[in-house]
Design a protein around this motif. Structure first.
Motif, mmCIF file in Angstrom:
data_model
loop_
_atom_site.group_PDB
_atom_site.id
_atom_site.type_symbol
_atom_site.label_atom_id
_atom_site.label_comp_id
_atom_site.label_asym_id
_atom_site.label_seq_id
_atom_site.Cartn_x
_atom_site.Cartn_y
_atom_site.Cartn_z
ATOM 1 N N MET B 1 37.088 27.138 42.545
ATOM 2 C CA MET B 1 36.750 27.703 41.320
ATOM 3 C C MET B 1 35.570 27.410 40.156
ATOM 4 O O MET B 1 35.376 26.032 40.213
ATOM 5 C CB MET B 1 38.170 27.906 40.544
ATOM 6 C CG MET B 1 38.215 29.315 39.855
ATOM 7 S SD MET B 1 39.952 29.401 39.097
ATOM 8 C CE MET B 1 39.744 28.117 37.617
ATOM 9 N N SER B 47 36.353 39.363 39.396
ATOM 10 C CA SER B 47 37.167 38.278 40.206
ATOM 11 C C SER B 47 36.432 37.584 41.400
ATOM 12 O O SER B 47 36.573 36.413 41.573
ATOM 13 C CB SER B 47 38.687 38.903 40.553
ATOM 14 O OG SER B 47 38.657 40.075 40.341
ATOM 15 N N PHE B 51 36.263 33.738 41.387
ATOM 16 C CA PHE B 51 37.094 33.044 42.291
ATOM 17 C C PHE B 51 36.655 32.948 43.563
ATOM 18 O O PHE B 51 37.085 32.213 44.562
ATOM 19 C CB PHE B 51 38.547 33.680 42.134
ATOM 20 C CG PHE B 51 39.099 33.880 40.883
ATOM 21 C CD1 PHE B 51 39.180 32.663 39.878
ATOM 22 C CD2 PHE B 51 39.313 35.155 40.192
ATOM 23 C CE1 PHE B 51 39.710 33.277 38.699
ATOM 24 C CE2 PHE B 51 39.821 35.326 39.093
ATOM 25 C CZ PHE B 51 40.115 34.362 38.331
ATOM 26 N N ARG B 54 37.154 33.822 49.335
ATOM 27 C CA ARG B 54 38.349 33.230 49.783
ATOM 28 C C ARG B 54 39.524 33.516 49.115
ATOM 29 O O ARG B 54 40.730 33.873 49.659
ATOM 30 C CB ARG B 54 38.045 31.872 50.114
ATOM 31 C CG ARG B 54 38.973 31.327 51.367
ATOM 32 C CD ARG B 54 38.312 29.745 51.617
ATOM 33 N NE ARG B 54 39.339 29.097 51.840
ATOM 34 C CZ ARG B 54 39.426 27.733 51.746
ATOM 35 N NH1 ARG B 54 38.237 26.885 51.558
ATOM 36 N NH2 ARG B 54 40.451 26.946 51.899
ATOM 37 N N ASP B 55 39.600 33.177 47.885
ATOM 38 C CA ASP B 55 40.617 33.527 46.984
ATOM 39 C C ASP B 55 40.981 34.901 47.013
ATOM 40 O O ASP B 55 42.351 35.401 46.896
ATOM 41 C CB ASP B 55 40.132 33.144 45.537
ATOM 42 C CG ASP B 55 41.456 33.230 44.401
ATOM 43 O OD1 ASP B 55 42.068 32.259 44.291
ATOM 44 O OD2 ASP B 55 41.580 34.453 43.994
ATOM 45 N N PHE B 56 39.933 35.860 46.931
ATOM 46 C CA PHE B 56 40.199 37.202 47.019
ATOM 47 C C PHE B 56 41.048 37.613 48.449
ATOM 48 O O PHE B 56 42.141 38.248 48.244
ATOM 49 C CB PHE B 56 38.715 37.964 47.154
ATOM 50 C CG PHE B 56 39.007 39.291 47.032
ATOM 51 C CD1 PHE B 56 39.299 40.246 46.061
ATOM 52 C CD2 PHE B 56 38.874 40.291 48.275
ATOM 53 C CE1 PHE B 56 39.417 41.753 45.961
ATOM 54 C CE2 PHE B 56 38.978 41.604 48.345
ATOM 55 C CZ PHE B 56 39.096 42.175 47.400
ATOM 56 N N ARG B 58 42.981 35.709 50.103
ATOM 57 C CA ARG B 58 44.366 35.005 49.993
ATOM 58 C C ARG B 58 45.252 35.709 49.159
ATOM 59 O O ARG B 58 46.319 35.667 49.682
ATOM 60 C CB ARG B 58 44.149 33.512 49.544
ATOM 61 C CG ARG B 58 45.380 32.732 49.647
ATOM 62 C CD ARG B 58 45.096 31.319 48.948
ATOM 63 N NE ARG B 58 44.169 30.499 49.551
ATOM 64 C CZ ARG B 58 43.791 29.448 48.905
ATOM 65 N NH1 ARG B 58 44.084 28.931 47.585
ATOM 66 N NH2 ARG B 58 42.637 28.773 49.538
ATOM 67 N N HIS B 59 44.939 36.492 48.025
ATOM 68 C CA HIS B 59 45.755 37.056 47.436
ATOM 69 C C HIS B 59 45.691 38.507 47.590
ATOM 70 O O HIS B 59 46.458 39.460 47.130
ATOM 71 C CB HIS B 59 45.552 36.783 45.814
ATOM 72 C CG HIS B 59 45.890 35.262 45.595
ATOM 73 N ND1 HIS B 59 44.575 34.340 44.964
ATOM 74 C CD2 HIS B 59 47.004 34.598 45.454
ATOM 75 C CE1 HIS B 59 45.342 33.332 45.153
ATOM 76 N NE2 HIS B 59 46.582 33.268 45.247
ATOM 77 N N TYR B 113 44.161 42.573 37.955
ATOM 78 C CA TYR B 113 43.088 41.925 38.280
ATOM 79 C C TYR B 113 42.131 41.583 36.964
ATOM 80 O O TYR B 113 41.872 40.415 36.932
ATOM 81 C CB TYR B 113 42.015 42.778 39.085
ATOM 82 C CG TYR B 113 42.183 42.599 40.619
ATOM 83 C CD1 TYR B 113 41.963 41.445 41.169
ATOM 84 C CD2 TYR B 113 42.454 43.603 41.422
ATOM 85 C CE1 TYR B 113 41.965 40.956 42.413
ATOM 86 C CE2 TYR B 113 42.643 43.246 42.777
ATOM 87 C CZ TYR B 113 42.323 42.089 43.333
ATOM 88 O OH TYR B 113 42.528 41.776 44.690
ATOM 89 N N LYS B 116 44.161 38.719 35.463
ATOM 90 C CA LYS B 116 44.181 37.392 36.131
ATOM 91 C C LYS B 116 42.601 36.852 35.848
ATOM 92 O O LYS B 116 42.793 35.594 35.212
ATOM 93 C CB LYS B 116 43.840 37.738 37.813
ATOM 94 C CG LYS B 116 43.637 36.470 38.718
ATOM 95 C CD LYS B 116 43.416 36.806 39.965
ATOM 96 C CE LYS B 116 43.074 35.408 40.826
ATOM 97 N NZ LYS B 116 43.090 35.855 42.351
#
Lengths: 556, 296
Positions: B1, B47, B51, B54-56, B58-59, B113, B116
Motif C-alpha cells: 500500500m 481503490s 491499494f 492484488r488487494d482488489f 483479495r477482497h 468502496y 474503504k
C-alpha cells in the motif's frame, strides 16, 4: 550571577512529624550540570519539585528560592512553565498525546505560540534530537529510550533555561540511558542549559557533571566538584554508587586526584599496582540439570520473525544463572517460556528432567517469575491481602497461613510494610514484597526479569545479600531444598557480583555460559567497569572487591 | 500500500472531508443509474490506484457477494413493476424490480468502496484536527484517549501474564476465568489512575492551563487544497441543482423511464469529474513521477 539561590529551604508534608527538606542553603551557578544523588527517600524528588512551582506539593514550606534574583513566586505563570523544564522518571506516563509531533507541540500550544512558530520549533527539535525518523509515529510504538528522548525534546521545545530531571534513566537499558545522559550533556555544553539531574547511575553521571550534590535525610551531605565528593565521602555508605574508578582509587591508597572515568582509572592503577593474577574462587556446579531448553524455536505470530533460534540452555540445580544481552535479544521471551505463559513453536523444554507438555496441570508449580514491574503481582489494596490470597491459592491450611506469612515477612524484613498499599512503597520495597508473594508458592526455581531496574545502590546490595545468603544457602525455613535462580538482566555489574554463571543472549541464541570471572574477562566491551580498568594489569578481576583485594600486597 | 500522505491523501483534511461528504451524499441519494455507475467506477478506480490489483482481487469476493445478495433479493421480495419475467410461487418477478435491485447493489457497493478509501485517507489525526477546529479541547481529549487505549491493553496483558505465571488463571470453570479477569481489570484501573497522576504532573509542568492556549496542526492549507475545494463545490452545485430540479430524475416503477434533456448531460459530466477527480490526481502524480524518472 547564580541562576538559583536557595536559602534556608525547609519543607514538610501535611500531617508529618518531620521535615523532608531541612534548612537547605545552596547556589546553582548559571550553566552548571549538577548531579543530585542519595539513598531513596532522602528528599531528592521533593527538592526538585520545590524548584518547579507547578509541581510543588502541598505542605509547609519555609525559606526562599531566588530565580535570577527574583523570588520564585513572583515569576509570571508563563515563565514558571516555560523557563523551568521538568522530566519525570517513567517515560511512559508523562507522554500526553498519541502522536510524536503533537507531543512536541503540546507545551508550545499551552504557552499560546502561533502555528508558524510552533512549526519551526517542532522541526528544530526533531532535527536536533534525531526524531525525524519517527516524527510521524504514534507515541505508543516507541521504545523506552525513544519515549524518554521525546519527553526531553518536548520540554526543550519550550526553550527552558533550567532543566530538572528526576531519575530519567532508571527505567532505561544501559545503552539508552547512556545516550540520554550524553544528550543532556550536549544540551548543557552547546546551549548552556542549567541541568539538575537526580540519578542513581553515578558511573556516567559523575563524569558529565560540574557539581555533585549528595543528600540524606533532607540535608545536603556534600555539594562540590564530583572528584572532591568522591574523595571526601569514599568511606561512607554513599560511596556504593560512586564510579568504580574512584572506589578502586581509595583502595589503592588515595593519592593524587580521584579518577572518575575508566580511562583515568586505568592510568591510576597502572601507576599504583604490579601485575597480578586473582585466584579463581572454587565453584562447584551440581550435576543435576533443573531447567533445560533443547533446540528451542519460538515466534509470537505465525508470520512473525523467530525470537528464539535453536536456543539451548542448561541451568544446574542450586546455581544463580545470569542471562545478559541487549534489548530485544529474546531474554524476556525465554523467561515467559520457562514460566509457562508462552509455548515453544519447536524444540523441548525440560524442567527437572521432565518434558513439559501443554495443559499439564502440574506445569509451573515449581517455578515463580518476578516480572520487570513488581506491581504486576499485586491485585489488592494491601500487601497482606495479596499474601493471604497467595496462601489460599497455594493451598496452605488455615492454621499454617499466618505463620507462613509472618515467617516470610521476617525473612525479607517487610513486616512493617504489610498494611501498606503497594503503590505507596519504593521500588526496592515493592520488589521485596513481590518476592515474598512468590516465595509463598514454595517454588524451587526462581526467575527474575531485570531485578535491578530502577533500584538504587542500597536496594541493589540488599537484593544481592538476600539472593546470595537466604535463597542459595537455603537456610530459611521456607525452602528446604537449594533454590535455583535464573536472572535476566542488562546490569553487568550486578551479574558479576551475583552470578555463578553468566551467558550472553544475542539474536535468539544463548552463548558462552561461563563463571563471571571468565565471562567478563573474555568480553572486551560488554563487561564491568572494574574489568575494563584492571584489564592487562590484573587477571580475573571483574568486581571492585576483587580489584581491591588484589591491590593489597601488589602496590608498586 | 502507498504512503497515506501521498497522492489524494496529501490534501488538507478540510478539503478531503468536503469532497467525501459530497460524493457520499450524491451517491446515496441520487438513485440514478448513470450517477451510480459513475460513482462505482470512480470508487473502484481510486481503490485500484491506492491499494493495487492484488488487494482488489483479495477482497473482490466480499463485494461480489454483497452485490449479488442485494441485487437478487429485491426482485424476490418486491413485486412492483409491469413487466413480469417469470412467476415464482405464484408471484411475479418483474424486470423493473430486477433493475431496481441492480441499482441499489451498485450504489451500496460503490459507497463501500468509497468508505474503504475514506478510512485510509482520513486518518484519526485528520479527524481529530477537523473536530479540534470546532471544539479545541475535544481534540486534546480525543488525542489523549487514543494514547491511553493501547497502553491500557498492553498493561492488561502484562498483568495477566504475571498473574497467570503464579497460577491465577488456573481455575477450570469459566466463572473462575471471569473472576480472575475481573481482578486483573480492577488492578489495572487503579494502576491507570496512579499513572494519571504522572501524566497530570507532566501536563502541568509544560504549562497546561495557562490562558490563551493555541492549537497547532501539521496540516498546511495550500493552493492545491483551495483548488480541490473549488472544483468540489462547482461540481456539487451543478449536481445538486440537477437533483433538485429533477433533470436527472429516473423512474423504476411502474416501468423504467427517464426524462433527460441537455441539462442532464451537464450534470452527468459534472459528477463524472467529481467522481474521477481523486483517480485523476493519483494517476497524474504517478505519471509525472514516471516521467521524471525516465528523464534521469
Amino acid at each position: 550571577m547564580e541562576l538559583l539561590h536557595i536559602e534556608n529551604l525547609s519543607f514538610r508534608y501535611p500531617k508529618q512529624a518531620q521535615d523532608v527538606l531541612r534548612d537547605l542553603c545552596f547556589d546553582i551557578p548559571q550553566g552548571a550540570f549538577v548531579t543530585l544523588c542519595g539513598p531513596s527517600g532522602c528528599g531528592k524528588t521533593t527538592l526538585l519539585k520545590n524548584l518547579k512551582p507547578a509541581l510543588t506539593p502541598h505542605g509547609q514550606k519555609t525559606g526562599t528560592i531566588l530565580y535570577r534574583g527574583t523570588p520564585m513566586e513572583h515569576l509570571s505563570d508563563k515563565d514558571k512553565a516555560v523557563k523551568i523544564g521538568y522530566v519525570l522518571q517513567n517515560p511512559d506516563h508523562q507522554i500526553v498525546t498519541d502522536q510524536v509531533w503533537h507531543e512536541l507541540a503540546f507545551g508550545l500550544e499551552n504557552a499560546g505560540f502561533d502555528t508558524d512558530t510552533i512549526r519551526l520549533r517542532v522541526g528544530e527539535m526533531s532535527s536536533y534530537f534525531g526524531i525525524t525518523e519517527w516524527f510521524h509515529e504514534s507515541t505508543d510504538r516507541l521504545s523506552g529510550g525513544q519515549k524518554q528522548l521525546l519527553n526531553l525534546a518536548a520540554v526543550m521545545a519550550m526553550s527552558p533555561e533550567l532543566l530538572l530531571l528526576d531519575e530519567p534513566t532508571s527505567q532505561l537499558d544501559p545503552i539508552a540511558a547512556s545516550e540520554f545522559l550524553n544528550t543532556l550533556k550536549k544540551l548543557n555544553r552547546e546551549l548552556g542549559i542549567t541541568v539538575i539531574l537526580a540519578e542513581h547511575r553515578l558511573e556516567e553521571a559523575f563524569c558529565l557533571s560540574d557539581l555533585a550534590m549528595v543528600m540524606d535525610e533532607g540535608r545536603i551531605i556534600a555539594f562540590d566538584d564530583p572528584r572532591h565528593v568522591c574523595q571526601t565521602l569514599t568511606d561512607t555508605r554513599y560511596a556504593a554508587g560512586f564510579p568504580t574508578a574512584s572506589r578502586i582509587w581509595q583502595a589503592a591508597g588515595g593519592s593524587g586526584s580521584c579518577p572518575l572515568t575508566v580511562n583515568e582509572g586505568r592510568r591510576m592503577l597502572a601507576d599504583a599496582a604490579r601485575p597480578a593474577i586473582f585466584p579463581l574462587p572454587p565453584r562447584s556446579l551440581s550435576e543435576e540439570t533443573v531447567l533445560e531448553l533443547k533446540d528451542a524455536w519460538f515466534r509470537y505470530e505465525r508470520e512473525g520473525k523467530d525470537i528464539l533460534k535453536n536456543t539451548c540452555l542448561r541451568v544446574q540445580k542450586g546455581e544463580l544463572f545470569c542471562l545478559l544481552g541487549a534489548n530485544a535479544a529474546g531474554k524476556s521471551t525465554v523467561l515467559r517460556i520457562l514460566a509457562g505463559t508462552e509455548r515453544l513453536t519447536r524444540g523441548k523444554l525440560l524442567i527437572h528432567g521432565k518434558v513439559q507438555k501443554p495443559k499439564d496441570p502440574d506445569a509451573g508449580r515449581h517455578i515463580a517469575l518476578l516480572p520487570q514491574n513488581p506491581l504486576d503481582l499485586f491485585l489488592k489494596d494491601s500487601i497482606l491481602e495479596d499474601l493471604q490470597d497467595m496462601c489460599a491459592m497455594a493451598g496452605y491450611a488455615k492454621e499454617e497461613q499466618e505463620s507462613a506469612i509472618t515467617q516470610i515477612a521476617n525473612d525479607l524484613s517487610i513486616t512493617h510494610l504489610l498494611a501498606q498499599h503497594p503503590f505507596d512503597l519504593s521500588g526496592g520495597e515493592q520488589q521485596k514484597c513481590a518476592l515474598a508473594k512468590l516465595l509463598l508458592r514454595r517454588p524451587d526455581i526462581l526467575l527474575l526479569d531485570e531485578p535491578t531496574k530502577g533500584l538504587d545502590a542500597f536496594a541493589k546490595n540488599e537484593l544481592l545479600a538476600f539472593l546470595s545468603s537466604y535463597i542459595r544457602s537455603a537456610a530459611g525455613a521456607s525452602t528446604k531444598r537449594g533454590m535455583t535462580i535464573l536472572c535476566v538482566t542488562h546490569d553487568v555489574e550486578f551479574a558479576a557480583l551475583a552470578a555463578d554463571r553468566c551467558a550472553l543472549m544475542f539474536d535468539g541464541e544463548i552463548m558462552a555460559a561461563a563463571p563471571p570471572e571468565r565471562f567478563f574477562a573474555e568480553n572486551h566491551f560488554y563487561t564491568t567497569a572494574a574489568s575494563r580498568i584492571s584489564r592487562g594489569i590484573f587477571q580475573n578481576t571483574v568486581t571492585v572487591a576483587q580489584v581491591c583485594a588484589l591491590m593489597k600486597g601488589n602496590h608498586k | 500500500m502507498q504512503n497515506i500522505t501521498s497522492g489524494f491523501g496529501a490534501f488538507h483534511p478540510l478539503a478531503l472531508m468536503l469532497w467525501f461528504v459530497s460524493i457520499f451524499i450524491v451517491s446515496m441519494f441520487s438513485m440514478n443509474p448513470v450517477i451510480t455507475l459513475l460513482s462505482f467506477a470512480g470508487a473502484v478506480c481510486l481503490s485500484l490506484a491506492r491499494f493495487g490489483l492484488r488487494d482488489f482481487f483479495r477482497h473482490a469476493g466480499f463485494y461480489l457477494i454483497m452485490f449479488l445478495l442485494i441485487a437478487l433479493s429485491n426482485p424476490l421480495f418486491s413485486h412492483n413493476g409491469e413487466t413480469p419475467l417469470f412467476y415464482l410461487n405464484h408471484q411475479p418477478v418483474t424486470l423493473e424490480a430486477f433493475f431496481y435491485g441492480l441499482e441499489t447493489a451498485f450504489m451500496i457497493v460503490a459507497v463501500l468502496y468509497w468508505f474503504k478509501c475514506f478510512n485510509v485517507l482520513m486518518t484519526s489525526e485528520k479527524f481529530i484536527y477537523l473536530f479540534g477546529r470546532v471544539i479545541p479541547r475535544l481534540s486534546l481529549i480525543l488525542s489523549m484517549a487514543l494514547r491511553l487505549l493501547p497502553a491500557f491493553l498492553r498493561r492488561y496483558r502484562q498483568i495477566a501474564r504475571a498473574q497467570k505465571a503464579i497460577g491465577l488463571f488456573s481455575g477450570k470453570g469459566w466463572t473462575d476465568q471471569i473472576k480472575a479477569s475481573a481482578m486483573v481489570f480492577g488492578a489495572l484501573v487503579s494502576r491507570a489512575l496512579e499513572n494519571a497522576i504522572d501524566t497530570g504532573a507532566s501536563m502541568l509542568a509544560r504549562g497546561y492551563g495557562l490562558p490563551g492556549r493555541s492549537h497547532f496542526s501539521i496540516y498546511r492549507f495550500t493552493r492545491r487544497d483551495l483548488f480541490l475545494i473549488c472544483a468540489d463545490l462547482a461540481c456539487s452545485v451543478v449536481v445538486f441543482t440537477g437533483m433538485a430540479t429533477g433533470s436527472i430524475r429516473f423512474f423504476f416503477y411502474p416501468s423504467v423511464r427517464c426524462s433527460w434533456n441537455a441539462a442532464s448531460y451537464i450534470v452527468f459530466a459534472a459528477f463524472a469529474l467529481l467522481s474521477f477527480l481523486p483517480f485523476i490526481i493519483e494517476c497524474k502524480e504517478k505519471l509525472t513521477w514516471n516521467y521524471y524518472i525516465s528523464k534521469i
